[in-house]
Design a protein around this motif. Structure first.
Motif, short mmCIF file in Angstrom:
data_model
loop_
_atom_site.label_atom_id
_atom_site.label_comp_id
_atom_site.label_asym_id
_atom_site.label_seq_id
_atom_site.Cartn_x
_atom_site.Cartn_y
_atom_site.Cartn_z
N UNK A 21 0.66 -1.20 0.06
CA UNK A 21 -0.07 0.15 -0.01
C UNK A 21 1.06 1.19 -0.11
N UNK A 22 2.24 1.16 0.40
CA UNK A 22 3.04 2.26 0.04
C UNK A 22 3.27 2.81 -1.22
N UNK A 23 3.14 1.90 -2.05
CA UNK A 23 3.38 2.27 -3.57
C UNK A 23 2.41 3.42 -4.00
N UNK A 24 1.20 3.18 -3.31
CA UNK A 24 0.15 4.05 -3.82
C UNK A 24 -0.03 5.41 -2.67
N UNK A 85 14.07 0.35 8.50
CA UNK A 85 13.58 1.41 9.41
C UNK A 85 13.22 2.72 8.72
N UNK A 86 12.01 2.89 8.78
CA UNK A 86 11.49 4.16 8.24
C UNK A 86 11.50 5.20 9.12
N UNK A 107 11.19 8.60 2.44
CA UNK A 107 10.46 9.37 1.25
C UNK A 107 9.17 9.94 1.36
N UNK A 108 8.50 10.02 0.21
CA UNK A 108 7.21 10.73 0.36
C UNK A 108 6.19 9.69 0.85
N UNK A 113 3.06 8.30 5.37
CA UNK A 113 2.75 7.11 6.61
C UNK A 113 2.64 7.86 8.01
N UNK A 114 3.86 8.69 8.09
CA UNK A 114 3.83 9.59 9.43
C UNK A 114 2.60 10.31 9.67
N UNK A 115 2.04 10.78 8.73
CA UNK A 115 0.84 11.76 8.78
C UNK A 115 -0.33 10.89 9.33
#
Length: 467
Positions: A21-24, A85-86, A107-108, A113-115
């Motif tokens: 899901x991180x790709x979208x 680790x992100x 990356x973006x 994801x942090x948001x």
């Protein structure tokens, strides 16, 4: 993949369940609209809680500088073996990769994801409610602000701004009241205005004397230091041309004198307070330009930190903005100084040297202000050293001009023309000076006249005789 998230309560480590899901990135925020959908994307793996507020403050200051704390390094070594680790800060990720050999990602998609984690933080971390997170965030932010600003009540320049503003207002009011006393009492004793020039002494004399007829019976030695001035006052009181006033008028004049004396005493106390604050907050600036000029520069700049951001060229013309823009508009020469003109060093310089000294003083003043605002020292050594250098430069400029006036333009002595009739070492002459010959003013006759001109003259005379 794991996600490192900083909270006011501690460091949280989340496990990403579906990395696809991180790709979208555009649709990632939809997964965190509800707590149930967010739990399908991430889950809490571990949480490192802060022990107290000081521990949270030290961790937050190091994180701001992109440095992992000792507790965070142990926490990551324990739970991040063989994982990616992100992180939200790329510099922090580089530091972790360098020290702990853990691959970090920034990356973006990670920021999105942090948001989402921030939006559902209280639902994803059990035991951390909204009612607890708010006070924790507020307390940590206040502590962090105090630490970063290094707050000290002794370094508050707001007091200087208010004090110099009040001092200027007091000077205006004091002059207005003093002129009113002179004008009011001048109807009764007009000669006193020229005899006593100082406003404070004038108010004291009026308060003590009252009616001018009492001048002979009073001793003004405590107020007037000069005996001649006192004698002139008593003599003028006898032959004064002023009108008579009643006791009620004198009572009101004396009350106004009390106001003038009270304002002058308060002004002296305020100036002492301003001097002490300036020596505490900006000692180097005070050593260079004085208390009043330094305080006016701080007040004009808004604060000492704002003034430290200005270059020397701006400090040089600070206070002369209208003259500067008028000169730019009319294409005339720009002003050479503003508030800094009232410094003692510029006052000592000759008019033709004021521009050079003001430029040098502004450059040294900029350095002194930056040291006072951002330095750790509390002494005025830099200001004193800069003042000595400027005084030396002023002496060099004046000495250079004196040397040029004594000799030629290249600094060599002039060679005087030798006169044989002049005595050695004296201004008199051996032979007497030549007298004026008025006969030399008469025009000389021409040596020869042409024959043609003579013939014309004779022909003219013959024709006149025939007539």
């Amino acid at each position: 993949m794991l996600v490192l998230f900083e909270t006011p309560a501690g460091f949280a480590l989340f496990k990403v369940l579906d990395e696809g899901k991180l790709d979208k990135v555009e649709d990632l925020w939809k997964e965190f609209t509800t707590s149930d959908s967010a739990r399908k994307v991430v889950e809490l793996k571990a949480f490192n809680k802060f022990e107290n507020t000081s521990d949270a403050l030290s961790a937050a200051t190091l994180i701001i500088d992109s440095k992992p704390t000792k507790g965070l390094r142990k926490f990551l070594q324990k739970h991040c073996k063989g994982e990616t680790l992100a992180v939200a800060d790329s510099k922090l990720g580089n530091a972790i990769k360098e020290k702990l050999k853990i691959d970090c990602l920034h990356n973006s998609a990670v920021m999105e994801l942090m948001r989402g984690l921030r939006n559902q933080l209280t639902e994803l971390i059990s035991g951390l409610g909204t009612q607890d997170l708010g006070p924790m965030s507020l307390g940590l932010s206040h502590s962090l602000s105090r630490y970063k600003l290094k707050f000290s009540p002794e370094k508050v320049d707001t007091m200087i701004i208010q004090a110099i503003g009040l001092l200027d207002d007091l000077d205006k009011e004091l002059n207005t009241y003093a002129m009113r006393v002179r004008e009011w009492y001048g109807w009764h004793f007009p000669e006193l205005t020229k005899i006593v020039a100082d406003n404070i002494q004038y108010a004291k004399v009026v308060k003590m004397m009252g009616n001018r007829t009492n001048a002979d019976d009073l001793d003004f030695s405590e107020i007037l230091s000069d005996d001649e001035v006192e004698a002139q006052l008593k003599e003028a009181a006898v032959i004064s041309m002023g009108t008579e006033v009643s006791e009620l008028d004198l009572l009101n004049i004396r009350e106004l004198c009390d106001q003038v004396l009270a304002l002058s005493e308060y002004r002296a106390q305020l100036f002492d307070y301003l001097r002490s604050r300036m020596n505490t907050i900006a000692p180097n600036l005070t050593a260079l330009v004085g208390e009043l000029v330094g305080a006016r520069l701080i007040a004009h700049g808004g604060s000492l930190v704002n003034l430290a951001k200005q270059p020397g060229s701006t400090i040089q013309i600070l206070g002369a903005e209208k003259a500067l823009f008028r000169a730019l508009k009319t294409k005339h020469s720009t002003p050479k100084y503003g508030l800094i003109y009232h410094a003692s060093l510029i006052g000592q310089a000759a008019p033709k040297h004021k521009g050079k000294i003001s430029r040098s003083l502004a450059a040294k003043t900029a350095l002194a202000i930056r040291y006072d605002a951002l330095g750790d020292g509390e002494d005025n050594s830099i200001g004193l050293e800069s003042r000595v250098k400027l005084e030396t430069r002023l002496q060099v400029l004046e000495g250079k001009e004196l040397g040029r006036s004594a000799g030629s333009t290249k600094g060599k002595p002039k060679i005087e023309v030798y006169e044989k009739d002049r005595k050695k070492g004296a201004g008199a002459l051996i032979t007497p000076a030549k007298t004026y010959n008025p006969a030399a003013d008469l025009p000389k006759k021409p040596e020869g006249v042409s024959k043609k001109r003579k013939l014309n003259c004779e022909t003219a005379n013959v024709s006149l005789n025939q007539l």
